[in-house]
Design a protein around this motif. Structure first.
Motif, mmCIF file in Angstrom:
data_model
loop_
_atom_site.group_PDB
_atom_site.id
_atom_site.type_symbol
_atom_site.label_atom_id
_atom_site.label_comp_id
_atom_site.label_asym_id
_atom_site.label_seq_id
_atom_site.Cartn_x
_atom_site.Cartn_y
_atom_site.Cartn_z
ATOM 1 N N TRP A 95 80.882 45.907 22.941
ATOM 2 C CA TRP A 95 80.951 45.227 24.237
ATOM 3 C C TRP A 95 81.545 46.141 25.310
ATOM 4 O O TRP A 95 81.025 46.224 26.434
ATOM 5 C CB TRP A 95 81.798 43.956 24.110
ATOM 6 C CG TRP A 95 81.157 42.869 23.329
ATOM 7 C CD1 TRP A 95 81.439 42.513 22.035
ATOM 8 C CD2 TRP A 95 80.106 41.985 23.759
ATOM 9 N NE1 TRP A 95 80.638 41.467 21.637
ATOM 10 C CE2 TRP A 95 79.814 41.122 22.684
ATOM 11 C CE3 TRP A 95 79.401 41.838 24.947
ATOM 12 C CZ2 TRP A 95 78.851 40.134 22.762
ATOM 13 C CZ3 TRP A 95 78.427 40.850 25.039
ATOM 14 C CH2 TRP A 95 78.153 40.015 23.953
ATOM 15 N N TRP A 98 78.969 48.920 26.267
ATOM 16 C CA TRP A 98 77.934 48.425 27.174
ATOM 17 C C TRP A 98 78.488 48.243 28.582
ATOM 18 O O TRP A 98 77.826 48.601 29.572
ATOM 19 C CB TRP A 98 77.368 47.105 26.657
ATOM 20 C CG TRP A 98 76.256 47.261 25.674
ATOM 21 C CD1 TRP A 98 76.271 46.942 24.353
ATOM 22 C CD2 TRP A 98 74.947 47.804 25.939
ATOM 23 N NE1 TRP A 98 75.058 47.242 23.767
ATOM 24 C CE2 TRP A 98 74.222 47.773 24.727
ATOM 25 C CE3 TRP A 98 74.330 48.314 27.078
ATOM 26 C CZ2 TRP A 98 72.922 48.221 24.618
ATOM 27 C CZ3 TRP A 98 73.004 48.768 26.971
ATOM 28 C CH2 TRP A 98 72.325 48.715 25.761
ATOM 29 N N ILE A 102 76.924 50.542 31.673
ATOM 30 C CA ILE A 102 76.275 49.900 32.817
ATOM 31 C C ILE A 102 77.029 50.225 34.098
ATOM 32 O O ILE A 102 76.430 50.575 35.126
ATOM 33 C CB ILE A 102 76.188 48.381 32.599
ATOM 34 C CG1 ILE A 102 75.256 48.060 31.424
ATOM 35 C CG2 ILE A 102 75.693 47.679 33.862
ATOM 36 C CD1 ILE A 102 75.254 46.601 31.022
ATOM 37 N N THR A 165 80.582 36.069 28.157
ATOM 38 C CA THR A 165 79.514 37.071 28.207
ATOM 39 C C THR A 165 78.140 36.446 27.971
ATOM 40 O O THR A 165 77.189 37.152 27.646
ATOM 41 C CB THR A 165 79.752 38.149 27.124
ATOM 42 O OG1 THR A 165 79.823 37.502 25.836
ATOM 43 C CG2 THR A 165 81.039 38.906 27.371
ATOM 44 N N THR A 167 75.730 35.008 29.853
ATOM 45 C CA THR A 167 74.580 35.284 30.719
ATOM 46 C C THR A 167 74.865 36.508 31.586
ATOM 47 O O THR A 167 75.970 37.063 31.568
ATOM 48 C CB THR A 167 74.285 34.079 31.628
ATOM 49 O OG1 THR A 167 75.390 33.890 32.534
ATOM 50 C CG2 THR A 167 74.089 32.800 30.814
ATOM 51 N N VAL A 168 73.846 36.895 32.361
ATOM 52 C CA VAL A 168 74.017 38.022 33.292
ATOM 53 C C VAL A 168 75.112 37.723 34.301
ATOM 54 O O VAL A 168 75.865 38.617 34.720
ATOM 55 C CB VAL A 168 72.679 38.316 34.005
ATOM 56 C CG1 VAL A 168 72.858 39.382 35.068
ATOM 57 C CG2 VAL A 168 71.623 38.736 32.993
ATOM 58 N N TRP A 169 75.235 36.455 34.696
ATOM 59 C CA TRP A 169 76.235 36.075 35.700
ATOM 60 C C TRP A 169 77.650 36.341 35.202
ATOM 61 O O TRP A 169 78.549 36.610 36.010
ATOM 62 C CB TRP A 169 76.074 34.609 36.078
ATOM 63 C CG TRP A 169 74.697 34.288 36.592
ATOM 64 C CD1 TRP A 169 73.706 33.625 35.940
ATOM 65 C CD2 TRP A 169 74.152 34.645 37.860
ATOM 66 N NE1 TRP A 169 72.573 33.535 36.709
ATOM 67 C CE2 TRP A 169 72.823 34.155 37.903
ATOM 68 C CE3 TRP A 169 74.660 35.334 38.969
ATOM 69 C CZ2 TRP A 169 72.005 34.332 39.018
ATOM 70 C CZ3 TRP A 169 73.833 35.506 40.073
ATOM 71 C CH2 TRP A 169 72.522 35.011 40.089
ATOM 72 N N HIS A 170 77.874 36.271 33.889
ATOM 73 C CA HIS A 170 79.207 36.517 33.345
ATOM 74 C C HIS A 170 79.608 37.992 33.480
ATOM 75 O O HIS A 170 80.798 38.311 33.463
ATOM 76 C CB HIS A 170 79.259 36.128 31.863
ATOM 77 C CG HIS A 170 79.192 34.647 31.622
ATOM 78 N ND1 HIS A 170 78.003 33.952 31.563
ATOM 79 C CD2 HIS A 170 80.173 33.729 31.438
ATOM 80 C CE1 HIS A 170 78.244 32.672 31.331
ATOM 81 N NE2 HIS A 170 79.544 32.505 31.245
ATOM 82 N N TRP A 171 78.628 38.883 33.588
ATOM 83 C CA TRP A 171 78.911 40.315 33.652
ATOM 84 C C TRP A 171 79.177 40.809 35.069
ATOM 85 O O TRP A 171 79.728 41.900 35.258
ATOM 86 C CB TRP A 171 77.732 41.097 33.070
ATOM 87 C CG TRP A 171 77.571 40.955 31.595
ATOM 88 C CD1 TRP A 171 77.176 39.845 30.911
ATOM 89 C CD2 TRP A 171 77.798 41.957 30.606
ATOM 90 N NE1 TRP A 171 77.129 40.074 29.570
ATOM 91 C CE2 TRP A 171 77.507 41.376 29.341
ATOM 92 C CE3 TRP A 171 78.208 43.278 30.650
ATOM 93 C CZ2 TRP A 171 77.617 42.078 28.146
ATOM 94 C CZ3 TRP A 171 78.313 43.985 29.466
ATOM 95 C CH2 TRP A 171 78.019 43.392 28.235
ATOM 96 N N ILE A 172 78.789 40.044 36.072
ATOM 97 C CA ILE A 172 78.826 40.546 37.448
ATOM 98 C C ILE A 172 80.245 40.871 37.899
ATOM 99 O O ILE A 172 80.513 41.962 38.427
ATOM 100 C CB ILE A 172 78.152 39.539 38.399
ATOM 101 C CG1 ILE A 172 76.659 39.476 38.107
ATOM 102 C CG2 ILE A 172 78.395 39.935 39.855
ATOM 103 C CD1 ILE A 172 75.901 38.474 38.960
#
Length: 303
Positions: A95, A98, A102, A165, A167-172
């Motif tokens: 995790w 990644w 990114i 973690t 969805t994509v929204w959790h990573w923003i």
């Protein structure tokens, strides 16, 4: 080749010293039995727990057993999760890796493009805005940015989740917080290196021949200006691997940084040692890759 051999030897020596220090320092955090057993645990239960995990042995015996296990890539079991410590660490490290990859990909691309454009006309309006913004970003503490981001975008506006973690929204939010500081630092280095490169004779010759500005920036100049940039990119990437502890803790991100904090609080010695081992090896490998990148960009370094 001797350059890389000396780097590998020095990295190995640093790794050994680091693991020795961590072993003894982690023993100073307290007795794991006080955490894992209930308050009403009997002396017999405490003694049985310590005997089961080898905590009654003399420190030198524990250290010898630890060295033997490390040489066999065996870090023992996690006291809290009852499974191999290296398995717990590698699962969390994926995790963090990644998240770092990114973030650094976005940071490097943005810093190189914006810094090159700002350096093309130093002192202009765009250059002043970029310089001012990057200085603010490089000076902003991660924990403060994270708290402000949660307050504004998660609690106030309700646009983004505060943790997880899924969805994509959790990573923003985690990526945005980790993006700001290295972006400001790398942008300044790109700009300074490109300003120096633009004053070179080959750039003046290219302009005299009527070469387009885009070709001058991204074809003729950028490669020669990348050596100091690669150094800073490598340092910031290592800092993300080693220093995302605060951000991962604030956002509940299941990376190796949060795992290390939890393991220290829980006196989970085996996980602490495995986490530091994996992180240190990753940083040493990254430093070796930086040396290889130098050789690819500048043929003089190969000899």
């Amino acid at each position: 080749m001797p350059r890389y051999a000396s780097r590998i030897i020095s990295s190995f020596a640093s790794l050994v010293l680091l693991l020795v220090m961590v072993f003894f320092l982690s023993r100073l955090t307290g007795d794991p039995a006080a955490l894992f057993l209930p308050d009403d645990a009997t002396p017999q239960m405490i003694e049985q727990f310590r005997e089961l995990h080898g905590l009654n042995d003399p420190m030198i015996v524990q250290f010898g057993r630890y060295v033997w296990d490390v040489l066999h890539l065996n870090f023992g079991d996690s006291l809290r999760q009852a499974r191999p410590a290296i398995e717990v660490v590698t699962q969390a490290f994926v995790w963090t890796l990644w998240l770092a990859l990114i973030t650094m990909a976005l940071v490097t691309a943005a810093a190189v493009v914006i810094g090159s454009l700002a350096a093309f006309r130093p002192g202009g309006i765009f250059d002043r805005i970029v310089t001012f913004t990057s200085l603010i970003g490089a000076s902003a503490p991660d924990f403060w940015v994270a708290i402000v981001g949660i307050t504004v975008f998660a609690i106030g506006l309700g646009w983004l989740p505060t943790s997880g973690t899924g969805t994509v929204w959790h990573w923003i939010l985690p990526i945005a917080v980790l993006f700001i500081r290295p972006f400001g630092l790398i942008l300044q280095v790109v700009r300074g290196s490109m300003v120096s490169a633009f004053g070179s004779a080959y750039v003046k010759t290219a302009r005299a021949k009527g070469v387009r500005d885009r070709s001058i920036i991204f074809v003729h100049t950028l490669r020669n200006a990348m050596l100091p940039v690669i150094t800073v990119v490598g340092d910031q990437a290592a800092a993300l691997l080693n220093g995302a502890v605060v951000v991962e803790t604030i956002f509940g991100f299941p990376g190796v940084g949060k795992l290390m904090i939890d393991s220290i609080l829980n006196r989970d010695f085996n996980v602490i040692l495995a986490a530091i081992m994996v992180t240190a090896i990753a940083i040493f490998v990254m430093n070796l890759l930086i040396d290889l990148a130098y050789a690819l960009l500048d043929p003089r370094i190969r000899t």
